[in-house]
Design a protein around this motif. Structure first.
Motif, PDB file in Angstrom:
ATOM      1  N   ASN A  28     -13.302  -4.549   6.707  1.00 46.28           N
ATOM      2  CA  ASN A  28     -11.958  -4.722   6.142  1.00 46.28           C
ATOM      3  C   ASN A  28     -12.002  -4.867   4.630  1.00 46.28           C
ATOM      4  O   ASN A  28     -11.118  -4.386   3.921  1.00 46.28           O
ATOM      5  CB  ASN A  28     -11.277  -5.936   6.771  1.00 46.28           C
ATOM      6  CG  ASN A  28     -10.970  -5.736   8.243  1.00 46.28           C
ATOM      7  OD1 ASN A  28     -10.710  -4.621   8.679  1.00 46.28           O
ATOM      8  ND2 ASN A  28     -11.006  -6.819   9.012  1.00 46.28           N
ATOM      9  N   VAL A  39      -9.610   1.595   6.440  1.00 48.19           N
ATOM     10  CA  VAL A  39      -9.029   1.981   5.159  1.00 48.19           C
ATOM     11  C   VAL A  39      -9.958   2.991   4.490  1.00 48.19           C
ATOM     12  O   VAL A  39     -11.014   2.644   3.960  1.00 48.19           O
ATOM     13  CB  VAL A  39      -8.830   0.742   4.263  1.00 48.19           C
ATOM     14  CG1 VAL A  39      -8.244   1.164   2.915  1.00 48.19           C
ATOM     15  CG2 VAL A  39      -7.930  -0.270   4.944  1.00 48.19           C
ATOM     16  N   PRO A  89      -8.162   5.169  -1.131  1.00 43.20           N
ATOM     17  CA  PRO A  89      -7.953   4.925   0.305  1.00 43.20           C
ATOM     18  C   PRO A  89      -6.496   5.084   0.710  1.00 43.20           C
ATOM     19  O   PRO A  89      -5.577   4.853  -0.073  1.00 43.20           O
ATOM     20  CB  PRO A  89      -8.428   3.476   0.483  1.00 43.20           C
ATOM     21  CG  PRO A  89      -9.296   3.198  -0.692  1.00 43.20           C
ATOM     22  CD  PRO A  89      -8.732   4.011  -1.816  1.00 43.20           C
ATOM     23  N   GLN A  90      -6.305   5.490   1.960  1.00 45.09           N
ATOM     24  CA  GLN A  90      -4.973   5.561   2.544  1.00 45.09           C
ATOM     25  C   GLN A  90      -4.857   4.456   3.590  1.00 45.09           C
ATOM     26  O   GLN A  90      -5.830   4.127   4.259  1.00 45.09           O
ATOM     27  CB  GLN A  90      -4.743   6.930   3.187  1.00 45.09           C
ATOM     28  CG  GLN A  90      -4.722   8.059   2.167  1.00 45.09           C
ATOM     29  CD  GLN A  90      -4.703   9.419   2.843  1.00 45.09           C
ATOM     30  OE1 GLN A  90      -5.628   9.795   3.529  1.00 45.09           O
ATOM     31  NE2 GLN A  90      -3.632  10.160   2.648  1.00 45.09           N
ATOM     32  N   TYR A  91      -3.670   3.915   3.725  1.00 42.59           N
ATOM     33  CA  TYR A  91      -3.466   2.760   4.582  1.00 42.59           C
ATOM     34  C   TYR A  91      -2.650   3.150   5.814  1.00 42.59           C
ATOM     35  O   TYR A  91      -1.487   3.525   5.707  1.00 42.59           O
ATOM     36  CB  TYR A  91      -2.756   1.646   3.805  1.00 42.59           C
ATOM     37  CG  TYR A  91      -3.541   1.154   2.617  1.00 42.59           C
ATOM     38  CD1 TYR A  91      -4.381   0.039   2.708  1.00 42.59           C
ATOM     39  CD2 TYR A  91      -3.472   1.817   1.396  1.00 42.59           C
ATOM     40  CE1 TYR A  91      -5.110  -0.407   1.619  1.00 42.59           C
ATOM     41  CE2 TYR A  91      -4.205   1.386   0.297  1.00 42.59           C
ATOM     42  CZ  TYR A  91      -5.014   0.272   0.423  1.00 42.59           C
ATOM     43  OH  TYR A  91      -5.750  -0.158  -0.650  1.00 42.59           O
ATOM     44  N   TYR A  92      -3.281   3.068   6.981  1.00 50.87           N
ATOM     45  CA  TYR A  92      -2.613   3.293   8.255  1.00 50.87           C
ATOM     46  C   TYR A  92      -2.900   2.061   9.118  1.00 50.87           C
ATOM     47  O   TYR A  92      -4.066   1.738   9.343  1.00 50.87           O
ATOM     48  CB  TYR A  92      -3.141   4.539   8.960  1.00 50.87           C
ATOM     49  CG  TYR A  92      -2.879   5.837   8.227  1.00 50.87           C
ATOM     50  CD1 TYR A  92      -1.640   6.456   8.320  1.00 50.87           C
ATOM     51  CD2 TYR A  92      -3.873   6.438   7.460  1.00 50.87           C
ATOM     52  CE1 TYR A  92      -1.391   7.654   7.664  1.00 50.87           C
ATOM     53  CE2 TYR A  92      -3.630   7.634   6.795  1.00 50.87           C
ATOM     54  CZ  TYR A  92      -2.391   8.234   6.901  1.00 50.87           C
ATOM     55  OH  TYR A  92      -2.148   9.415   6.238  1.00 50.87           O
ATOM     56  N   PRO A 111       0.802  -1.220   0.000  1.00 50.03           N
ATOM     57  CA  PRO A 111       0.000   0.000   0.000  1.00 50.03           C
ATOM     58  C   PRO A 111       0.832   1.265   0.000  1.00 50.03           C
ATOM     59  O   PRO A 111       0.330   2.332  -0.301  1.00 50.03           O
ATOM     60  CB  PRO A 111      -0.814  -0.117   1.304  1.00 50.03           C
ATOM     61  CG  PRO A 111      -0.031  -1.036   2.170  1.00 50.03           C
ATOM     62  CD  PRO A 111       0.625  -1.997   1.227  1.00 50.03           C
ATOM     63  N   ARG A 112       2.129   1.161   0.335  1.00 47.92           N
ATOM     64  CA  ARG A 112       2.969   2.359   0.332  1.00 47.92           C
ATOM     65  C   ARG A 112       3.393   2.757  -1.070  1.00 47.92           C
ATOM     66  O   ARG A 112       3.761   3.903  -1.313  1.00 47.92           O
ATOM     67  CB  ARG A 112       4.213   2.115   1.187  1.00 47.92           C
ATOM     68  CG  ARG A 112       3.921   1.738   2.619  1.00 47.92           C
ATOM     69  CD  ARG A 112       5.205   1.366   3.321  1.00 47.92           C
ATOM     70  NE  ARG A 112       5.884   0.283   2.607  1.00 47.92           N
ATOM     71  CZ  ARG A 112       7.124  -0.105   2.870  1.00 47.92           C
ATOM     72  NH1 ARG A 112       7.818   0.500   3.811  1.00 47.92           N
ATOM     73  NH2 ARG A 112       7.670  -1.098   2.192  1.00 47.92           N
TER      74      ARG A 112
END
Length: 374
Positions: free
Chosen positions: A177, A102, A94-97, A84-85
């Motif tokens: 998820n 998400v 979406p951004q992944y933390y 995801p980076r």
């Protein structure tokens, strides 16, 4: 003789090293440090990416001369789609933390918007949003892709003294998820539903239908000649049984022998998006004029984020993430421990982890609340 030659060789080597480049530990991470030949540069923080997300050049875009068949330790997967980076700094989506839902968190505060002090509303007076139908409709659809932030607020007080005041975040219960399991949708007001459809009083007209009316409502707003007008998107939570959760909380507090007043609330933040027409004149004159001129409000669009497919007592009900009962079983001990320690603040996953690992909250029986009014 051999000893002298060896000593001379060591001296020459030291002189050579002293004349060369000095490699410091910080050089490896510095902006001027170049990767070794044949090794692809790893992730680096890009200030242009919101939240400091690492940006990485996809493998297929790396020049052939710099590619290596022997990646260094801790390199990213060979298939960048699995990492995801490995996304372009300007990519959307979406951004992944780790540990967070998400979502595209940039949608909570886009450019040209201001966040209210209570964090419930973002507002913009950007002129293009009051002039372009497609721009406004596109914005509404994008901002509807992220949920509001529902919370639980539990407060106990005796007179002016606050014994405990804790909050829990419920937003993760709205986002599964797997994105394919999401149930959120955008809806416009339907026929026969009272709403602010222009003007300053709820009404039933005009009506453009619940499914295909967004562009029509945006066009109506833009063509409205009112000097002061606003268009609102509201994010709402559906099918969450707050009454059941409140009952469980009150029963839990009662086991601590607490005699004060208990308040249980379910506030929702990041719930409204408001687009206003810009101030064409002095802001002070505009505020004065607003007292005497008509206001035209459009509150006709909602982003609905269901907790479940139906109400708690409906047959066949399916929850997006987990049921209220399952949630309470997981958070009962952390809530009890926070109340027993008279916390003022959030109850988080760290509290849940301590309860799981250390059994906190399970052995609490009687709590010394002190005198009734201290």
């Amino acid at each position: 003789m051999a000893h002298a030659m060896a000593r001379g060789s060591i001296i020459v080597d030291k002189v050579t090293r002293a004349a060369g480049t000095v490699h410091r530990p910080s050089d490896a991470a510095g902006p001027s440090a170049a990767p070794e030949e044949g090794i692809v540069a790893g992730p680096s923080a890009d200030p242009a990416v919101p939240g400091g997300l690492p940006a990485e050049l996809p493998a297929e875009e790396v020049p052939v001369a710099t590619q290596s068949h022997h990646p260094p330790p801790y390199s990213s997967p060979s298939n960048t789609s699995l990492d995801p980076r490995a996304r372009s700094p300007l990519s959307k989506g979406p951004q992944y933390y780790p540990g967070l839902p998400v979502l595209d968190y940039r949608q909570y505060l886009p450019p040209l918007f201001d966040l209210s002090e209570d964090t419930t509303t973002i507002t913009s007076k950007a002129s293009y949003l009051s002039e372009n139908v497609n721009a406004l409709a596109t914005l509404i659809r994008n901002l509807a892709t992220v949920p509001p932030k529902p919370q639980v607020l539990i407060k106990g007080n005796r007179g002016r003294k606050v014994d405990f005041s804790i909050k829990l975040n419920l937003m993760n219960l709205l986002v599964p998820n797997d994105a394919r399991d999401r149930h959120d949708y955008l809806r416009c007001v339907s026929q026969g539903e009272m709403a602010l459809r222009g003007g300053n009083q709820p009404s039933l007209k005009p009506d453009f239908g619940a499914d295909t009316g967004l562009e029509a409502w945006c066009e109506t707003f833009i063509k409205d000649p009112a000097s002061i007008k606003s268009f609102t998107l509201e994010r709402v939570v559906a099918n969450l049984d707050t009454n059941w959760i409140e009952g469980q909380i009150r029963s839990l507090v009662a086991t601590t022998n607490y005699k004060g007043q208990v308040t249980v609330q379910f506030p929702v933040t990041h719930a409204k998006v408001v687009v206003q027409n810009p101030d064409k004149h002095n802001k002070f004159l505009t505020s004065v004029a607003s007292l005497f001129s008509s206001k035209s409000k459009y509150e006709v669009v909602k982003a609905v984020w269901p907790f479940a497919t139906g109400r708690n007592d409906e047959q066949g009900r399916r929850c997006v993430v987990q049921s209220e009962k399952t949630w309470w079983e997981e958070w009962r001990d952390p809530v009890k421990y926070a109340i027993a320690t008279k916390r003022q603040g959030w109850v988080t996953n760290e509290d849940k982890l301590e309860c799981i690992m250390e059994g906190r909250g399970k052995k609490i029986s009687l709590i010394d609340w002190g005198s009734e009014y201290e």
